[in-house]
Design a protein around this motif. Structure first.
Motif, short mmCIF file in Angstrom:
data_model
loop_
_atom_site.label_atom_id
_atom_site.label_comp_id
_atom_site.label_asym_id
_atom_site.label_seq_id
_atom_site.Cartn_x
_atom_site.Cartn_y
_atom_site.Cartn_z
N SER A 266 128.61 -16.04 -10.11
CA SER A 266 127.64 -15.06 -9.65
C SER A 266 126.29 -15.41 -10.28
O SER A 266 126.23 -16.01 -11.37
N SER A 267 125.19 -15.05 -9.60
CA SER A 267 123.87 -15.39 -10.11
C SER A 267 122.87 -14.31 -9.73
O SER A 267 122.94 -13.74 -8.63
N PHE A 268 121.93 -14.04 -10.63
CA PHE A 268 120.91 -13.01 -10.40
C PHE A 268 119.54 -13.56 -10.81
O PHE A 268 119.41 -14.18 -11.88
N ASP A 269 118.55 -13.34 -9.97
CA ASP A 269 117.18 -13.75 -10.27
C ASP A 269 116.44 -12.60 -10.96
O ASP A 269 116.59 -11.43 -10.60
N ILE A 270 115.61 -12.96 -11.95
CA ILE A 270 114.74 -12.00 -12.62
C ILE A 270 113.32 -12.34 -12.20
O ILE A 270 112.81 -13.42 -12.56
N LYS A 271 112.68 -11.47 -11.49
CA LYS A 271 111.34 -11.78 -10.96
C LYS A 271 110.23 -11.12 -11.79
O LYS A 271 109.56 -11.76 -12.55
N SER A 272 110.05 -9.86 -11.67
CA SER A 272 109.00 -9.20 -12.45
C SER A 272 109.51 -7.85 -12.93
O SER A 272 110.28 -7.17 -12.24
N ILE A 273 109.07 -7.47 -14.11
CA ILE A 273 109.43 -6.18 -14.68
C ILE A 273 108.19 -5.57 -15.32
O ILE A 273 107.26 -6.27 -15.71
N PRO B 100 121.08 -3.06 -6.95
CA PRO B 100 121.38 -1.64 -7.19
C PRO B 100 122.68 -1.38 -7.97
O PRO B 100 122.83 -0.33 -8.57
N TYR B 101 123.58 -2.33 -7.99
CA TYR B 101 124.85 -2.12 -8.69
C TYR B 101 124.82 -2.70 -10.10
O TYR B 101 125.84 -2.68 -10.80
N MET B 102 123.64 -3.22 -10.53
CA MET B 102 123.52 -3.80 -11.86
C MET B 102 122.52 -3.00 -12.71
O MET B 102 121.51 -2.52 -12.20
N THR B 103 122.82 -2.86 -13.98
CA THR B 103 121.89 -2.24 -14.92
C THR B 103 121.78 -3.13 -16.16
O THR B 103 122.68 -3.93 -16.45
N SER B 104 120.69 -2.96 -16.88
CA SER B 104 120.49 -3.79 -18.07
C SER B 104 119.75 -2.99 -19.14
O SER B 104 119.06 -2.02 -18.84
N ASN B 105 119.91 -3.43 -20.35
CA ASN B 105 119.20 -2.88 -21.49
C ASN B 105 118.61 -4.05 -22.27
O ASN B 105 119.30 -4.74 -23.00
N TYR B 106 117.32 -4.29 -22.04
CA TYR B 106 116.63 -5.44 -22.64
C TYR B 106 115.53 -4.93 -23.55
O TYR B 106 114.60 -4.25 -23.11
N ASN B 107 115.62 -5.21 -24.84
CA ASN B 107 114.64 -4.74 -25.81
C ASN B 107 114.03 -5.92 -26.55
O ASN B 107 114.69 -6.92 -26.81
N THR B 108 112.75 -5.75 -26.89
CA THR B 108 112.04 -6.81 -27.58
C THR B 108 111.25 -6.24 -28.75
O THR B 108 110.53 -5.24 -28.59
N ILE C 152 115.95 -4.97 -15.93
CA ILE C 152 115.40 -6.23 -15.44
C ILE C 152 116.14 -6.73 -14.20
O ILE C 152 115.73 -7.70 -13.58
N LEU C 153 117.22 -6.05 -13.86
CA LEU C 153 117.97 -6.38 -12.64
C LEU C 153 117.85 -5.26 -11.62
O LEU C 153 118.79 -4.96 -10.87
N SER C 154 116.68 -4.64 -11.58
CA SER C 154 116.50 -3.48 -10.70
C SER C 154 116.60 -3.83 -9.22
O SER C 154 116.81 -2.94 -8.39
N GLU C 155 116.44 -5.10 -8.88
CA GLU C 155 116.57 -5.49 -7.48
C GLU C 155 118.02 -5.46 -7.00
O GLU C 155 118.29 -5.58 -5.80
#
Length: 408
Positions: free
Chosen positions: A350-357, A389-397, A384-387
């Protein structure tokens, strides 16, 4: 842990706040009994005209308050001057949704501290209150009068009442000033000051300019390398195999910050723009019999050009050093960034693109001599995977940057 560090830093900065912003400068005020009192006045570099001010009779004295009901004039030596006056002011709104159809100003009498811009035979005064700006003129032997400018609406058209031009033409009555100097005049401090100064200069009259050096937007250009402490966790609503905690890792970032210092409130506010490049890479392995080869490899390869735009506020510690707080809106543009899930033979599961956040970020920093700086910034990101709909993420910096200003 990141949030705990951030809270601790906020507590440290707040402990400096009360002392860092209190700057008392030599000044004076005149009481209703015409008594002049030399003192130290807290210079707030007021955006809006004040109705009171803080002062001390000596550096070790307690802070006192002078207000518009007991003080007829006050000033900071060589910096600013305010005079109390009972005058008529038009508070008609310039906002289109609030404009009326009346051409003439609607005056109401008020007691105001007016800021003196130019003082002489004819004085130019200013009043500002939350976006409302009005100018006044005063002769040595007359009361204060507003220079009339009003925007009004008739048949959905915005029209201007520019009566202030005629007022000044009559007031100056000088053949040494061309008529076009009045017809081209704008209702702002820059144009009005220029006209008043020209009148004094062509007629060889003395005057005092309380703004001899026009405040400008100071600008700084700073190179800001740093490191980032990133963490990422993703979850899928339809496939538990994709649930992955990539943990935390260090990355490198490089930025160039342009800062524009706003010309009020003692240069404590600034607008910052900081294009940056940063990356985050991580890899996880999961044993499972649900894919051929028995191993699922999760890889994140996130490279982005970020564009933080924000507001900065300084807290002066002394003449050489200061703390600051940032609030930034950050738009990150992914550069061929992906999250991939691979089988043991490197075929794609499986693969997911990250475009803009986009996200908000908050920072705390320190500057020395407007040259060297350090900042810690916390940036909690949205999905970051908002495109998907069935994926969620928690990305902190959590960012730690060093800065060296080339122009200061």
């Amino acid at each position: 842990m990141i949030r705990k560090i951030w809270i601790l830093l906020l507590i440290v900065v707040s402990s400096f706040k009360s002392d860092a912003q209190i700057i008392f400068e030599s000044g004076y005020f005149i009481t209703d009994a015409d008594e002049r009192v030399d003192c130290l006045i807290r210079n707030m570099d007021w955006i809006n005209n004040p109705s009171k001010f803080e002062y001390k009779l000596s550096s070790n004295d307690a802070i006192k308050v002078g207000d518009i009901h007991t003080v007829k004039e006050f000033g900071i030596n060589q910096v600013s001057k305010y005079i109390r006056t009972q005058t008529k002011i038009d508070r008609s709104s310039d906002r289109i949704e609030e404009m009326d159809a009346e051409r003439n100003p609607v005056f109401q009498e008020e007691l105001l501290f007016l800021k003196v811009l130019i003082e002489g035979q004819f004085s130019l005064l200013q009043y500002t209150d939350n976006g409302l700006v009005r100018f006044f003129y005063k002769t040595k032997d007359s009361t204060v009068n507003q220079l009339v400018y009003k925007r009004y609406m008739v048949d959905d058209k915005v029209l201007n009442n520019d009566y202030f031009k005629q007022q000044l033409l009559i007031l100056f009555n000088s053949e040494k000033i061309a008529l076009e100097d009045f017809t081209r005049l704008k209702y702002d401090d820059r144009d009005l000051e220029k006209l008043f100064i020209k009148y004094y200069e062509v007629n060889n009259l003395t005057f005092i300019n309380y703004q001899p050096k026009r405040s400008k937007y100071l600008s700084h250009l700073t190179i800001r390398p740093g490191i980032s402490y990133n963490s990422l966790k993703i979850e899928s609503a339809i496939n538990d195999l994709l649930n992955t905690n990539f943990g935390s890792s260090l990355g490198f970032r490089l930025g160039a910050e342009a800062e524009f210092i706003l010309p009020f409130n003692k240069n404590k506010w600034g607008v910052v723009i900081e294009p940056t490049y940063q990356y985050f890479k991580s890899e996880e392995f999961k044993q499972t019999n649900q894919v051929s080869g028995g191993i699922l490899i999760s890889k994140v390869d996130y490279k982005a050009i970020g564009l933080p735009v924000g507001i900065r506020h300084y807290f002066y510690l002394n003449q050489k050093s200061k703390l600051f707080l940032n609030v930034n809106y950050v738009l990150d543009f992914g550069l061929n960034s992906t999250i991939k899930f691979l089988r043991n033979d490197n075929s794609v599961y499986s693969s997911f693109d990250i475009k803009s956040i986009s996200s908000l970020a908050m920072g705390i920093g320190y500057k020395f001599k407007n040259t060297l700086g350090i900042e810690m910034r916390y940036q909690p990101s949205p999905n970051i995977l908002s495109e998907y709909p069935y994926m969620t993420s928690n990305y902190n910096t959590l960012l730690l940057t060093l800065g060296y200003s080339l122009f200061k």
